[in-house]
Design a protein around this motif. Sequence first.
Motif, PDB file in Angstrom:
ATOM      1  N   GLN A  67       0.827  -1.203   0.000  1.00  0.00           N
ATOM      2  CA  GLN A  67       0.000   0.000   0.000  1.00  0.00           C
ATOM      3  C   GLN A  67       0.865   1.259   0.000  1.00  0.00           C
ATOM      4  OE1 GLN A  67      -2.425  -1.014   3.502  1.00  0.00           O
ATOM      5  NE2 GLN A  67      -4.242  -0.720   2.238  1.00  0.00           N
TER       6      GLN A  67
ATOM      7  N   LYS B 145      -7.332  -1.796  -1.621  1.00  0.00           N
ATOM      8  CA  LYS B 145      -7.293  -0.924  -2.804  1.00  0.00           C
ATOM      9  C   LYS B 145      -8.082   0.357  -2.570  1.00  0.00           C
ATOM     10  CE  LYS B 145      -9.076  -3.880  -5.651  1.00  0.00           C
ATOM     11  NZ  LYS B 145      -9.251  -5.014  -4.719  1.00  0.00           N
TER      12      LYS B 145
ATOM     13  N   MET C 161      -9.006   0.268 -11.030  1.00  0.00           N
ATOM     14  CA  MET C 161      -8.860  -0.715  -9.943  1.00  0.00           C
ATOM     15  C   MET C 161      -9.505  -2.030 -10.363  1.00  0.00           C
ATOM     16  SD  MET C 161      -9.367   1.301  -6.345  1.00  0.00           S
ATOM     17  CE  MET C 161     -11.153   1.411  -6.442  1.00  0.00           C
TER      18      MET C 161
ATOM     19  N   LEU D 298      -4.429  -0.218 -10.423  1.00  0.00           N
ATOM     20  CA  LEU D 298      -4.212  -0.667  -9.045  1.00  0.00           C
ATOM     21  C   LEU D 298      -4.872  -2.028  -8.917  1.00  0.00           C
ATOM     22  CD1 LEU D 298      -3.203  -0.114  -6.176  1.00  0.00           C
ATOM     23  CD2 LEU D 298      -5.380   1.038  -5.717  1.00  0.00           C
TER      24      LEU D 298
END
Length: 589
Positions: A279, A308, A429, A300
């Motif tokens: 992270q 996330k 994402m 991501l």
Amino acid sequence: MTVDPGELLLKGLPLPGGSSLLRGLAKLGVTTVADLLTYLPRRYEDRREITPIADLAGGSSATISARVTDLRVEKTWRRGVQRTIATLVDDSGAVDAIWYGRRFIERRLTVGTTIVATGRVKAMGWTKQLEAPEFSPIGGGDQVSAGRIVPIYRLTRGVTALSLRRAVRSLLDQFGADLVDPLPEAVQSRNGLMPLAQAIEALHWPEEFDLRDTALRRLAFDELLAVQIALVHRSRRRAGGGAFSIKPTKTERATIESAILGGIGGATSKSKTPWTGDQRRAIDEILADLATGSPMLRLLQGDVGTGKTAVAFVAAAATAAAGHQSALLAPTELLARQHAATAKRLLAPLGIEVALVLGGAPVAERRTARAAAADGRAALVIGTHALFAEGTQFASLGLVIVDEQHRFGVEERAKLLSKASREPHLLLMTATPIPRTIAQLLYADVASSELRELPAGRQPIRTAIRTSADLERVWTFVDEEAAAGRQTFVVVPRIADADSGGEPEQGTTFDDDLDAGSATGVEAQAELLRERLPHRRIGVVHGQQRAAERTVAMQAFVAGETDVLVGTTVIEVGVDVPNASLMVIEHAE
């Protein structure tokens, strides 16, 4: 004559299969001649070799030439479902061919007719069966399903294998020779490439597998060339800058991270390891991208539970600190609501207003949210496809976050990006490394940040494969989890039973193998579980329910009011239930 297949609509053309085929193709996104000619087979079957019935082997697919000696229709144990049985005989023996819930077979077969049939062989003790074989009469003029290498396409309701093959053959006969080839002959010759019209023909109807491979090479060359041209255009555009430069100070960054970590679980910036190493690395990479004048394009990626969303909210908060807005696009209304609730909790200490824009929200609520987005009061605007709508505008859109990015097409993302006065930064994402996502990383200028570590307190996910013989043990385990106060997802591939002509979930396609299988529908599976676990609360969710009904079922599961939620792949995204400890996926293939 030359043809632009991208402009010529299928609607109005005299295609075999008629309006039912057109409706089914439209569900697959196939509406033009170009769409259908480039709707390539998923695999091929070599039906040039005829197998004597006596040599049929269980578990394999085979083609036979045989005479129909008997035809009958019988009831099954499933209410309302019948099966059609044809006895097929050749010089070496006899075999029964069986179709479930397909009464039209009775009209297409006649006792005494000799047919060529292809299907999967199922061993039944000392005997064998052909499961839902495709067939055509000898001398019947059907040149698309027998005696050759046959294409196998992905199908959906209304699109049968035979009607699709006939439609493709018809279009190739009408337009195949006149297709415009965008690649100059000199380039084709220099690279040893097949002409486009010849490649399309060979991909659908290869005379030999080597010819198919040569045709695939031509299309692969075209795709990679198109990607390279697009990358050149994108690189030139990005080199010119144009995005907002977002550079939070050290103090602002510390405040943002402290607030978000505090909202997650009480951790503070004084903790030794408030973020996982992944992270921290992802935040550093994203903030470095945002600080430049070039639009960020970053993926991501991380499994469920790797954090996330928290990383994305750091980026949104940094954008707000710079005086600009962020938009978070979610694939379902329930997931959008959950994101909004989380964002309000985590970002409230920073004074960041969050607006939720949903197409299904009351008019007054939707109007208020859009007003907050338009005048800039809402620094983070969360929504579904309603963010694309003309009525949703932004004062200063600097960052677009797309959750489960593979659920949205390029054109859909472009609609949202176009609402910015300057090209915004883009953060994609996903927890699903599907081929399209991988291709973006390999062939496009998409940077990647990956989250593999689980935050403190998160349990690792274990995946196991079980056979149908183990189902009783699986349901016992589901019962034990419910007794312990935990919940379970059960995912099935169909809304209705395959044997009853059931339809796959909208947006999902199935091939011939599954059409011929015995995939249990969602309602039937729920009923079986109610009988097996009568003391447990069973919920149902699928794409044919009304949106309100589906939302109620999801919310009941989130609230812990049901122990087991049986659904189709519609539940793949859109629900975050920390109390759910188990997911059972039937027909995982």
